[in-house]
Design a protein around this motif. Structure first.
Motif, PDB file in Angstrom:
ATOM      1  N   GLU A  97       0.804  -1.214   0.000  1.00 65.04           N
ATOM      2  CA  GLU A  97       0.000   0.000   0.000  1.00 65.04           C
ATOM      3  C   GLU A  97       0.842   1.272   0.000  1.00 65.04           C
ATOM      4  O   GLU A  97       0.309   2.371  -0.126  1.00 65.04           O
ATOM      5  N   THR A  98       2.177   1.137   0.117  1.00 61.01           N
ATOM      6  CA  THR A  98       3.040   2.318   0.056  1.00 61.01           C
ATOM      7  C   THR A  98       3.420   2.667  -1.381  1.00 61.01           C
ATOM      8  O   THR A  98       3.979   3.730  -1.630  1.00 61.01           O
ATOM      9  N   VAL A  99       3.119   1.770  -2.320  1.00 61.61           N
ATOM     10  CA  VAL A  99       3.413   2.017  -3.728  1.00 61.61           C
ATOM     11  C   VAL A  99       2.131   2.486  -4.412  1.00 61.61           C
ATOM     12  O   VAL A  99       1.115   1.779  -4.398  1.00 61.61           O
ATOM     13  N   VAL A 100       2.178   3.681  -4.992  1.00 64.59           N
ATOM     14  CA  VAL A 100       1.008   4.255  -5.643  1.00 64.59           C
ATOM     15  C   VAL A 100       0.701   3.467  -6.915  1.00 64.59           C
ATOM     16  O   VAL A 100       1.596   3.215  -7.727  1.00 64.59           O
ATOM     17  N   PRO A 101      -0.564   3.054  -7.110  1.00 61.99           N
ATOM     18  CA  PRO A 101      -0.900   2.351  -8.337  1.00 61.99           C
ATOM     19  C   PRO A 101      -0.742   3.262  -9.547  1.00 61.99           C
ATOM     20  O   PRO A 101      -0.831   4.476  -9.437  1.00 61.99           O
ATOM     21  N   ALA A 102      -0.509   2.653 -10.693  1.00 62.04           N
ATOM     22  CA  ALA A 102      -0.334   3.422 -11.925  1.00 62.04           C
ATOM     23  C   ALA A 102      -1.153   2.793 -13.042  1.00 62.04           C
ATOM     24  O   ALA A 102      -1.321   1.582 -13.103  1.00 62.04           O
ATOM     25  N   MET A 103      -1.637   3.643 -13.911  1.00 63.17           N
ATOM     26  CA  MET A 103      -2.313   3.208 -15.130  1.00 63.17           C
ATOM     27  C   MET A 103      -1.259   3.224 -16.237  1.00 63.17           C
ATOM     28  O   MET A 103      -0.513   4.195 -16.367  1.00 63.17           O
ATOM     29  N   VAL A 104      -1.190   2.157 -17.013  1.00 60.60           N
ATOM     30  CA  VAL A 104      -0.232   2.049 -18.108  1.00 60.60           C
ATOM     31  C   VAL A 104      -1.026   1.854 -19.397  1.00 60.60           C
ATOM     32  O   VAL A 104      -1.799   0.902 -19.512  1.00 60.60           O
ATOM     33  N   ASP A 105      -0.832   2.756 -20.373  1.00 65.91           N
ATOM     34  CA  ASP A 105      -1.576   2.623 -21.624  1.00 65.91           C
ATOM     35  C   ASP A 105      -0.812   1.749 -22.621  1.00 65.91           C
ATOM     36  O   ASP A 105       0.286   1.255 -22.329  1.00 65.91           O
ATOM     37  N   ALA A 106      -1.377   1.563 -23.787  1.00 66.59           N
ATOM     38  CA  ALA A 106      -0.804   0.668 -24.798  1.00 66.59           C
ATOM     39  C   ALA A 106       0.557   1.124 -25.298  1.00 66.59           C
ATOM     40  O   ALA A 106       1.325   0.325 -25.837  1.00 66.59           O
ATOM     41  N   LYS A 107       0.890   2.400 -25.119  1.00 70.68           N
ATOM     42  CA  LYS A 107       2.189   2.911 -25.535  1.00 70.68           C
ATOM     43  C   LYS A 107       3.206   2.893 -24.405  1.00 70.68           C
ATOM     44  O   LYS A 107       4.333   3.316 -24.570  1.00 70.68           O
ATOM     45  N   GLY A 108       2.784   2.432 -23.216  1.00 71.05           N
ATOM     46  CA  GLY A 108       3.685   2.382 -22.070  1.00 71.05           C
ATOM     47  C   GLY A 108       3.709   3.658 -21.253  1.00 71.05           C
ATOM     48  O   GLY A 108       4.502   3.775 -20.324  1.00 71.05           O
ATOM     49  N   VAL A 109       2.829   4.606 -21.566  1.00 76.19           N
ATOM     50  CA  VAL A 109       2.753   5.850 -20.794  1.00 76.19           C
ATOM     51  C   VAL A 109       2.044   5.556 -19.481  1.00 76.19           C
ATOM     52  O   VAL A 109       0.987   4.916 -19.455  1.00 76.19           O
ATOM     53  N   THR A 110       2.647   6.004 -18.383  1.00 81.07           N
ATOM     54  CA  THR A 110       2.049   5.760 -17.071  1.00 81.07           C
ATOM     55  C   THR A 110       1.541   7.047 -16.455  1.00 81.07           C
ATOM     56  O   THR A 110       2.109   8.122 -16.652  1.00 81.07           O
ATOM     57  N   THR A 111       0.456   6.914 -15.724  1.00 80.40           N
ATOM     58  CA  THR A 111      -0.081   8.012 -14.917  1.00 80.40           C
ATOM     59  C   THR A 111      -0.424   7.436 -13.560  1.00 80.40           C
ATOM     60  O   THR A 111      -0.860   6.288 -13.452  1.00 80.40           O
ATOM     61  N   LYS A 112      -0.202   8.221 -12.517  1.00 83.57           N
ATOM     62  CA  LYS A 112      -0.541   7.761 -11.173  1.00 83.57           C
ATOM     63  C   LYS A 112      -2.052   7.662 -11.051  1.00 83.57           C
ATOM     64  O   LYS A 112      -2.785   8.481 -11.571  1.00 83.57           O
ATOM     65  N   GLY A 113      -2.474   6.642 -10.334  1.00 90.65           N
ATOM     66  CA  GLY A 113      -3.899   6.453 -10.118  1.00 90.65           C
ATOM     67  C   GLY A 113      -4.373   5.128 -10.656  1.00 90.65           C
ATOM     68  O   GLY A 113      -3.581   4.276 -11.062  1.00 90.65           O
TER      69      GLY A 113
END
Length: 113
Positions: free
Chosen positions: A48-64
């Motif tokens: 729970e100390t690691v923030v989840p990330a969204m990864v798109d098809a191009k490998g771009v990540t955003t927190k959340g």
């Protein structure tokens, strides 16, 4: 055989430090039993100390994360069992060890997995 997800949220484990240690010890005994029985696939708890990330098809990540899963936390295990009734029995063992109810879900069968 079907793979089953057995899990609980972190909020279900609000226990004193001594009770938490006893629950951890009891749970590890169940894990050893499942491994010896050859039904253990995977288990652990989300960090729970690691923030989840969204990864798109191009490998771009955003927190959340997806709004539906932003509160995903706790402990998980995957067992491979011959029947739903056996999955219920193992979930009950884990519930007794953890001292909290366990959620039980079956994975959809995929011959490639």
């Amino acid at each position: 055989m079907t793979k089953y997800l057995i899990s609980f949220p972190s909020s279900a484990m609000l226990q004193s430090p001594q009770d938490l240690q006893e629950a951890s010890d009891a749970t590890r005994a169940i894990v050893r039993e499942a491994k010896e029985a050859g039904i253990w696939v995977f288990g652990g708890a989300l960090d729970e100390t690691v923030v989840p990330a969204m990864v798109d098809a191009k490998g771009v990540t955003t927190k959340g994360t997806y709004p539906e899963t932003r509160h995903l936390d706790g402990g998980y295990c995957i067992l491979e069992l011959p029947s739903y009734d056996e999955a219920v029995a193992w979930a009950a063992k884990l519930a007794a060890a953890c001292r909290c109810a366990q959620e039980l879900r079956a994975f959809h069968y995929d011959p490639e997995s």
